[in-house]
Structure formats: structure tokens, C-alpha cells
Design a protein around this motif. Structure first.
Motif, PDB file in Angstrom:
ATOM      1  N   ASP A 153       0.832  -1.203   0.000  1.00 23.55           N
ATOM      2  CA  ASP A 153       0.000   0.000   0.000  1.00 23.55           C
ATOM      3  C   ASP A 153       0.868   1.255   0.000  1.00 23.55           C
ATOM      4  OD1 ASP A 153      -2.407  -1.316  -0.063  1.00 23.55           O
ATOM      5  OD2 ASP A 153      -2.870  -1.048   2.058  1.00 23.55           O
ATOM      6  N   LEU A 156       2.304   1.963  -3.350  1.00 23.62           N
ATOM      7  CA  LEU A 156       1.319   2.556  -4.258  1.00 23.62           C
ATOM      8  C   LEU A 156       1.128   4.041  -3.947  1.00 23.62           C
ATOM      9  CD1 LEU A 156      -1.440  -0.216  -4.370  1.00 23.62           C
ATOM     10  CD2 LEU A 156       0.045   0.478  -6.259  1.00 23.62           C
ATOM     11  N   SER A 162       2.900   1.107  -9.694  1.00 19.95           N
ATOM     12  CA  SER A 162       1.483   1.295 -10.019  1.00 19.95           C
ATOM     13  C   SER A 162       0.730   0.009  -9.729  1.00 19.95           C
ATOM     14  CB  SER A 162       1.314   1.673 -11.495  1.00 19.95           C
ATOM     15  OG  SER A 162       1.671   0.586 -12.334  1.00 19.95           O
ATOM     16  N   LEU A 163      -0.587   0.099  -9.620  1.00 19.21           N
ATOM     17  CA  LEU A 163      -1.397  -1.086  -9.360  1.00 19.21           C
ATOM     18  C   LEU A 163      -1.281  -2.110 -10.493  1.00 19.21           C
ATOM     19  CD1 LEU A 163      -3.217  -2.389  -7.296  1.00 19.21           C
ATOM     20  CD2 LEU A 163      -5.174  -1.218  -8.327  1.00 19.21           C
ATOM     21  N   PRO A 185      -5.324   1.333  -3.220  1.00 19.75           N
ATOM     22  CA  PRO A 185      -4.533   2.511  -3.625  1.00 19.75           C
ATOM     23  C   PRO A 185      -4.803   3.758  -2.802  1.00 19.75           C
ATOM     24  CG  PRO A 185      -6.283   2.060  -5.222  1.00 19.75           C
ATOM     25  CD  PRO A 185      -6.259   0.905  -4.267  1.00 19.75           C
TER      26      PRO A 185
END
Length: 288
Positions: A153, A156, A162-163, A185
Motif C-alpha cells: 500500500d 502505491l 502502479s497497481l 490505492p
């Protein structure tokens, strides 16, 4: 001082060969060491005064900083650990497991053995610190799920990954995939992430970082149960604490139920938090 320290880079550590390739001559390096601007670790590594103690310890041991220790140096959620985590090739020899008394970092090492050690900037030398993709996989395999989620987390939130990149990385690793299923996110802190994952285990959905009546809260359960988690940093000053309490009371007057917990309570008194939340839900107080 300037040219040698600058050549060390952001990590404040570099191999002699890297410094030589950057134009730092042997005489200039010896003078910098003599002045105390930098020092030699295990002969071939040079570290500056601001080098992270965990990284210096890894270099001294003959290994690469890894896992939760590397995540902290990368600027991610810092997992409390009684060890400094390092990685080394399975056939590595001459690892120095004990730190000298003069070294500030004295914790024992946790060695992650690997078939493919991370290569350094120059051919033939190891990396000083594992890269973020490898670190995330290491943490998923080494730490409890909630701690691994907290690190992912934070990666992000800090735009370190990035996810889609995280999901692509997890596609080839089933252990990391289990962690990535829980990432969010919008998560704002590791404490919040840990609480969210632990509540999910009990079937409780906590929506993180939601705006309620113009005020952002750490988590919402149902329609009106709001959870706030205080870390040591943003909420430690008297002014901020008073502001938080005023916001809580304003939301209470609007009919919301606000419950605030500290970082230590999340980490060391979780049974109390879980019991409180489940009791409020059993009374139906999480909905209007």
C-alpha cells in the motif's frame, strides 16, 4: 568532499569500481577517507556519513540489503523486525554475521538465500540493496499478510509502483498474489492497512480514506461507524491532536460514531480493537 560524496548517490554507498568509473581517483578517495568524509566497509565498499546503518551493516556482512530492511530504506512502511534482512547467493561464502562494536546497527542478520543475487551497477559486483520488485516478493514470503499489504500500500501511495505493475508482478508469484488481493490505492498509512486486513479476516469491510461531511477519515464501516488511527508522526503534536478531537466531535454531532485508536493499540492490543468493533456492529451501531 563534494565530488566523492556526490558520487555515492542517493544511497550514500558505492563500490570502489563504481566510484572509479565516475572519475574518482585513488588519491581523491584516500583523502576523503582520511578526512572522515567517507569510510571503507569491507575494503571495496565506500559509505558516507548519512548512509543508513542497515545498509552499512549489509555491506559489511558481504550481502545485499533485502526484504523489510530494504523497504524501509526505499522509503516504504517500516516493519518492526528484530533482524536486519539481507539476501545472498546460495553459494556465497565468507558472510560476516557479527557486527563490530563500533557499528551502530547491532541486530542479528536474517539471510534470504537466493539462486539469482541482484547484480550491481558494475559487472561482477553485487548490488548494495535489492530492487523494489524483488523486495515486495521477499516481504510477501517472509512477513504476515497484513504487514506485506502495508508495504505494498505504501509503495502505491508513494508512486513507487502502479497497481497494474503490482498485479503483473503478482501474476507469476502465488504468495504475492495473495497479498495484492488486499491492497488498496487509497490507503494512507501502514497502521490503517494492517487494521483493514485484520478486520477483513473477520468478515468486516472497512472502506479506507473516505470523505465524510468534508472531513477525511481513515476508515468507515457500514454507514456511520468511523475509525481513526493515530500514528506517531502526523497526530503527535498538541495542536494536531486538538484539531482531530474537534473534527471527531463535529462528526458525532452529525450522528456518526467515531472511534480513535493509536498505532500501539493496533500493533499490540488488537484483540481489544477487534472486540470493540464487533460489539458495536452486533448492536447495529454501524448503520443508521
Amino acid at each position: 568532499m563534494g565530488s566523492v560524496v556526490k558520487a555515492l548517490g542517493a544511497s550514500k554507498a558505492a563500490h570502489r569500481r563504481v566510484l572509479r568509473d565516475a572519475g574518482i581517483g585513488a588519491l581523491e578517495l584516500r583523502e576523503a577517507i582520511g578526512r572522515g568524509d567517507v569510510k571503507a566497509v569491507r575494503r571495496d565498499w565506500i559509505v558516507g556519513r548519512k548512509c543508513d546503518p542497515m545498509l552499512e551493516r549489509a555491506l559489511y556482512s558481504g550481502a545485499t540489503l533485502a526484504c523489510v530492511s530494504a523497504a524501509a530504506v526505499h522509503g516504504l512502511w517500516s516493519v518492526d523486525s528484530e533482524h536486519v534482512h539481507v539476501s545472498a547467493g546460495r553459494h556465497a561464502s565468507r558472510l560476516t554475521l557479527t557486527a563490530p562494536e563500533t557499528m551502530s546497527e547491532q541486530r542479528d542478520l536474517a539471510v534470504h538465500w537466493t539462486r539469482n543475487p541482484t547484480a550491481g551497477a558494475a559487472i561482477g559486483i553485487r548490488a548494495s540493496i535489492d530492487g523494489l520488485p524483488r523486495v515486495l516478493v521477499q516481504i510477501a514470503r517472509c512477513q504476515p499478510v497484513e504487514q506485506a499489504v502495508a508495504v505494498c500500500d505504501s509503495a502505491l501511495v508513494r508512486c513507487k509502483v502502479s497497481l497494474p505493475e503490482l498485479r503483473a508482478l503478482a501474476a507469476s508469484d502465488p504468495v504475492l498474489r495473495r497479498v495484492v488481493e488486499h491492497v488498496h490505492p487509497r490507503a494512507d498509512s501502514g497502521v490503517e492497512s494492517i487494521a483493514r486486513v485484520r478486520l477483513a479476516r473477520r468478515g468486516v469491510l472497512m472502506v479506507p480514506q473516505i470523505e465524510v461531511d468534508g472531513h477525511r477519515v481513515d476508515g468507515m464501516i457500514g454507514q456511520r461507524l468511523l475509525l481513526q488511527f493515530d500514528g506517531f508522526g502526523p497526530h503527535s503534536s498538541r495542536a494536531q491532536r486538538n484539531k482531530d478531537l474537534r473534527e471527531d466531535q463535529r462528526l458525532v454531532r452529525k450522528g456518526y460514531l467515531v472511534v480513535r485508536f493509536s498505532r500501539d493499540q493496533v500493533m499490540y492490543e488488537w484483540a481489544m480493537i477487534e472486540s470493540t468493533v464487533l460489539s458495536l456492529m452486533a448492536q447495529g451501531r454501524h448503520n443508521w
